[in-house]
Scaffold this active site. Sequence first.
Site, PDB file in Angstrom:
ATOM      1  N   LYS A 176     -22.262  27.405 -56.462  1.00 27.07           N
ATOM      2  CA  LYS A 176     -22.221  25.944 -56.554  1.00 27.07           C
ATOM      3  C   LYS A 176     -20.811  25.400 -56.288  1.00 27.07           C
ATOM      4  O   LYS A 176     -20.650  24.392 -55.598  1.00 27.07           O
ATOM      5  CB  LYS A 176     -22.715  25.512 -57.935  1.00 27.07           C
ATOM      6  CG  LYS A 176     -22.789  24.011 -58.128  1.00 27.07           C
ATOM      7  CD  LYS A 176     -23.769  23.654 -59.227  1.00 27.07           C
ATOM      8  CE  LYS A 176     -23.374  24.236 -60.562  1.00 27.07           C
ATOM      9  NZ  LYS A 176     -22.479  23.376 -61.331  1.00 27.07           N
ATOM     10  N   ARG A 219     -26.911  17.064 -67.724  1.00 28.35           N
ATOM     11  CA  ARG A 219     -27.348  18.383 -68.130  1.00 28.35           C
ATOM     12  C   ARG A 219     -28.616  18.276 -68.980  1.00 28.35           C
ATOM     13  O   ARG A 219     -29.333  19.245 -69.153  1.00 28.35           O
ATOM     14  CB  ARG A 219     -26.219  19.052 -68.928  1.00 28.35           C
ATOM     15  CG  ARG A 219     -25.942  20.500 -68.551  1.00 28.35           C
ATOM     16  CD  ARG A 219     -25.008  21.134 -69.546  1.00 28.35           C
ATOM     17  NE  ARG A 219     -25.489  20.918 -70.894  1.00 28.35           N
ATOM     18  CZ  ARG A 219     -24.854  20.220 -71.821  1.00 28.35           C
ATOM     19  NH1 ARG A 219     -23.672  19.717 -71.594  1.00 28.35           N
ATOM     20  NH2 ARG A 219     -25.390  20.057 -73.019  1.00 28.35           N
ATOM     21  N   ARG A 234     -14.404  39.691 -67.519  1.00 31.95           N
ATOM     22  CA  ARG A 234     -14.406  38.763 -68.648  1.00 31.95           C
ATOM     23  C   ARG A 234     -15.651  38.970 -69.488  1.00 31.95           C
ATOM     24  O   ARG A 234     -16.711  39.325 -68.965  1.00 31.95           O
ATOM     25  CB  ARG A 234     -14.364  37.323 -68.134  1.00 31.95           C
ATOM     26  CG  ARG A 234     -13.114  37.024 -67.328  1.00 31.95           C
ATOM     27  CD  ARG A 234     -12.952  35.558 -67.094  1.00 31.95           C
ATOM     28  NE  ARG A 234     -14.224  34.921 -66.723  1.00 31.95           N
ATOM     29  CZ  ARG A 234     -14.307  33.800 -66.034  1.00 31.95           C
ATOM     30  NH1 ARG A 234     -13.227  33.197 -65.633  1.00 31.95           N
ATOM     31  NH2 ARG A 234     -15.467  33.272 -65.743  1.00 31.95           N
ATOM     32  N   ARG A 243     -18.051  40.389 -60.890  1.00 27.81           N
ATOM     33  CA  ARG A 243     -16.795  39.630 -60.861  1.00 27.81           C
ATOM     34  C   ARG A 243     -15.696  40.316 -61.679  1.00 27.81           C
ATOM     35  O   ARG A 243     -15.933  40.812 -62.770  1.00 27.81           O
ATOM     36  CB  ARG A 243     -17.017  38.233 -61.456  1.00 27.81           C
ATOM     37  CG  ARG A 243     -17.739  37.314 -60.535  1.00 27.81           C
ATOM     38  CD  ARG A 243     -17.328  35.889 -60.726  1.00 27.81           C
ATOM     39  NE  ARG A 243     -17.538  35.415 -62.092  1.00 27.81           N
ATOM     40  CZ  ARG A 243     -17.615  34.124 -62.396  1.00 27.81           C
ATOM     41  NH1 ARG A 243     -17.516  33.219 -61.453  1.00 27.81           N
ATOM     42  NH2 ARG A 243     -17.785  33.751 -63.642  1.00 27.81           N
ATOM     43  N   ARG A 274     -26.861  32.777 -70.569  1.00 29.56           N
ATOM     44  CA  ARG A 274     -26.526  31.549 -69.844  1.00 29.56           C
ATOM     45  C   ARG A 274     -27.635  31.153 -68.880  1.00 29.56           C
ATOM     46  O   ARG A 274     -27.947  29.982 -68.720  1.00 29.56           O
ATOM     47  CB  ARG A 274     -25.212  31.716 -69.071  1.00 29.56           C
ATOM     48  CG  ARG A 274     -23.984  31.573 -69.920  1.00 29.56           C
ATOM     49  CD  ARG A 274     -22.801  31.065 -69.109  1.00 29.56           C
ATOM     50  NE  ARG A 274     -22.580  31.818 -67.890  1.00 29.56           N
ATOM     51  CZ  ARG A 274     -21.835  32.912 -67.817  1.00 29.56           C
ATOM     52  NH1 ARG A 274     -21.245  33.386 -68.877  1.00 29.56           N
ATOM     53  NH2 ARG A 274     -21.665  33.530 -66.674  1.00 29.56           N
TER      54      ARG A 274
END
Length: 208
Positions: free
Chosen positions: A14, A89, A155, A123, A166
Amino acid sequence: MNNILLIGPQGAGKGTQAKLLAKQYHIPHISTGDLFREHIKRQTVLGLQAKTLIDKGKLVPDRITMEMVKERLEDKDCQQGFLLDGVPRTLPQAEMLDEIVEITHVIEIKINDDLAVKRLSARRQCKQCGRIYGLDLPEKKKGVCDDDNALLYQRDDDKPEAIKKRLELYHDETEPLLEYYRPRNIVFQVDGSLPAEKTFAQLKKIID
Ligand SMILES: [Zn+2]
């Protein structure tokens, strides 16, 4: 007039698409994360209210978020259109947004959960400079930053369990939003699993 909402889970690219869109159509890219940081930095009334809540570990209420959005959308650079990212949201936020402005496109960047998990869990971030590497942009020498040779790490929020949580939250929050806008025939979909330039080609086709 292009008043665009860009919607998509993390891992769908995004951020990349938002940058490309803003450049192509000369519209500002407005993200709630940036708005919050800016208000807190400038110590505005809204920023201070938000910061107090965030520091207490509480959610910032829709009213504060939407006041920041409203103020931003009144800026001159938004008069020819804008790209909203991260807002609305929730359904109440969508209803408040309707009172401020008319949205012309709601574009969902679609990607299946497995690919999102795969991309996000690949990542790695540099401990030194914060640069992020991933499947699409891997480091040259494994585990080490191209720029400063510092070690890369994963992370906590890029670990599979956190990612799944998430994604669940995303599905719960977003699908009702798409349904909210669907009767207006302004909901579109692009394929986020493609290379960025192909996804962007689909976006352009929708807007042009
Ligand atoms: Zn680095």
